[in-house]
Design a protein around this motif. Structure first.
Motif, PDB file in Angstrom:
ATOM      1  N   LEU A 116      41.504  24.917  58.899  1.00 26.28           N
ATOM      2  CA  LEU A 116      40.443  25.682  59.554  1.00 26.28           C
ATOM      3  C   LEU A 116      39.097  25.015  59.337  1.00 26.28           C
ATOM      4  CD1 LEU A 116      41.265  29.384  58.577  1.00 26.28           C
ATOM      5  CD2 LEU A 116      41.562  28.318  60.817  1.00 26.28           C
ATOM      6  N   LEU A 120      36.164  28.989  61.823  1.00 26.26           N
ATOM      7  CA  LEU A 120      37.535  29.491  61.912  1.00 26.26           C
ATOM      8  C   LEU A 120      38.294  28.924  63.108  1.00 26.26           C
ATOM      9  CD1 LEU A 120      37.111  33.240  60.802  1.00 26.26           C
ATOM     10  CD2 LEU A 120      37.378  31.166  59.418  1.00 26.26           C
ATOM     11  N   ILE A 122      41.087  26.456  64.454  1.00 28.10           N
ATOM     12  CA  ILE A 122      42.255  25.752  63.935  1.00 28.10           C
ATOM     13  C   ILE A 122      42.137  24.298  64.371  1.00 28.10           C
ATOM     14  CG2 ILE A 122      44.766  25.579  63.968  1.00 28.10           C
ATOM     15  CD1 ILE A 122      44.920  28.558  64.461  1.00 28.10           C
ATOM     16  N   HIS A 133      51.642  31.018  66.229  1.00 25.30           N
ATOM     17  CA  HIS A 133      50.486  31.492  66.990  1.00 25.30           C
ATOM     18  C   HIS A 133      50.644  31.254  68.491  1.00 25.30           C
ATOM     19  CE1 HIS A 133      48.549  30.702  62.922  1.00 25.30           C
ATOM     20  NE2 HIS A 133      48.263  31.969  63.141  1.00 25.30           N
ATOM     21  N   ASN A 140      41.039  29.788  67.864  1.00 27.90           N
ATOM     22  CA  ASN A 140      40.036  30.224  66.896  1.00 27.90           C
ATOM     23  C   ASN A 140      40.475  31.576  66.334  1.00 27.90           C
ATOM     24  OD1 ASN A 140      37.483  32.054  66.405  1.00 27.90           O
ATOM     25  ND2 ASN A 140      36.810  29.946  66.084  1.00 27.90           N
ATOM     26  N   LEU A 141      40.560  31.685  65.006  1.00 27.18           N
ATOM     27  CA  LEU A 141      41.086  32.908  64.391  1.00 27.18           C
ATOM     28  C   LEU A 141      40.227  34.126  64.707  1.00 27.18           C
ATOM     29  CD1 LEU A 141      42.366  31.908  60.836  1.00 27.18           C
ATOM     30  CD2 LEU A 141      43.637  32.117  62.973  1.00 27.18           C
ATOM     31  N   MET A 144      41.033  35.257  68.122  1.00 35.02           N
ATOM     32  CA  MET A 144      42.372  35.855  68.092  1.00 35.02           C
ATOM     33  C   MET A 144      42.309  37.325  67.689  1.00 35.02           C
ATOM     34  SD  MET A 144      44.702  32.942  66.236  1.00 35.02           S
ATOM     35  CE  MET A 144      45.002  31.329  66.949  1.00 35.02           C
ATOM     36  N   TYR A 155      48.511  41.240  64.449  1.00 31.70           N
ATOM     37  CA  TYR A 155      48.060  41.660  63.113  1.00 31.70           C
ATOM     38  C   TYR A 155      48.403  43.133  62.939  1.00 31.70           C
ATOM     39  CZ  TYR A 155      45.467  37.291  63.234  1.00 31.70           C
ATOM     40  OH  TYR A 155      45.120  35.968  63.319  1.00 31.70           O
ATOM     41  N   CYS A 165      38.287  38.672  58.487  1.00 31.52           N
ATOM     42  CA  CYS A 165      37.805  37.605  59.367  1.00 31.52           C
ATOM     43  C   CYS A 165      36.280  37.544  59.360  1.00 31.52           C
ATOM     44  CB  CYS A 165      38.344  37.850  60.773  1.00 31.52           C
ATOM     45  SG  CYS A 165      37.815  36.636  61.990  1.00 31.52           S
TER      46      CYS A 165
END
Length: 276
Positions: A116, A120, A122, A133, A140-141, A144, A155, A165
């Protein structure tokens, strides 16, 4: 710094600080003079800190304010960084992942692993992390979690994922408040998600370390994933994240099915038991 101090003061109650509470209070959280008293400084000086009129407090003052606000070590270090002049870094330099780290990730075919960046993103992932994923449009987390519809299902404890996050992103912002990439992402998510905007205003700070995530993959069902995060010494603003499953668990079986997708296209995935 001023925004951080206001947010943390407003998050405290008199009971949190060991103070008596008499009648109805007109302000949210502690009063400024109460924080000043707990920190052993004049009320006027603390007001100047919170209004941004005093931008260079001594280390002793910073530690006193941190104790008065009940900050943990990570939040205290965040406050220290906000006081120090920011060390500017180049956003484009954060994209480069070392070949050695790429080889290390690829050498763990049974564990999802990815790198990361501060915002954030990836930056690199092994095959199993990519498969994990696969239902997301963004790499991008934060997107997401907050703007991709798949996030609400993926989640299972979405509220916890959202808080975590934002706290991670806030920690990255403290390292470099002038980062164009982080600030663009914050502006984008603040406009797109009222939940993100509300959490961002709380100024909570928490780096990714280790723990358990409860996920739901569209093809293999519920997953209980143990994760660990490591700072990359050669690129200190990158995080190396590894997911693991308990041996002989339903999650381990699901990882095994996801690992070689080309060889198992015709097999039915072993679905983990759905949580109720």
């Amino acid at each position: 710094m001023a925004e951080f101090l206001r947010a943390r003061r407003e998050a405290l109650t008199p009971q949190d600080a060991g103070l008596p509470e008499y009648g109805r209070r007109r302000v949210k959280g502690l009063r400024r003079e109460e924080v000043a008293m707990l920190a052993g400084m004049s009320g006027d000086y603390y007001v100047r800190l919170e209004q941004g009129r005093e931008s260079n407090p001594s280390p002793r003052v910073v530690e006193a304010v941190a104790r008065a606000l009940g900050l943990d070590e990570e939040a205290t270090e965040h406050l220290r960084r906000l006081v120090r002049p920011a060390s500017r870094r180049r956003d484009d330099a954060e994209d480069r992942v070392s070949p050695q780290l790429l080889r290390l990730m690829d050498g763990w075919p049974a564990s999802p692993a990815f790198v990361l960046g501060p915002a954030l993103d990836i930056l690199a992932a092994n095959a199993l992390a990519t498969a994990l994923h696969e239902g997301f449009a963004s790499g991008n987390l934060a997107r997401m979690v907050f703007t991709d519809p798949a996030g609400r299902t993926f989640y299972r404890d979405w509220e916890r994922a959202a808080r975590s996050c934002v706290a991670e992103l806030r920690a990255a912002h403290g390292h470099d408040p002038e980062s164009a990439r982080v600030n663009r992402l914050v502006d984008e998510l603040s406009s797109a998600s009222p939940v993100f905007a509300g959490l961002w205003a709380r100024h909570e700070v928490r780096s990714k370390t280790q723990g358990v995530k409860h996920l739901r993959h569209p093809r293999v069902g519920d997953l209980a994933v143990q994760f660990s995060s490591f700072t990359v010494n050669g690129a200190p603003h990158q995080q190396f994240v590894v997911y693991q499953a308990e041996p002989a668990s339903a999650t381990a079986a699901a990882f095994e099915w996801l690992r070689p997708p080309a060889a198992r296209e015709t097999e039915r995935p072993p679905r983990a038991r759905q949580a109720t």
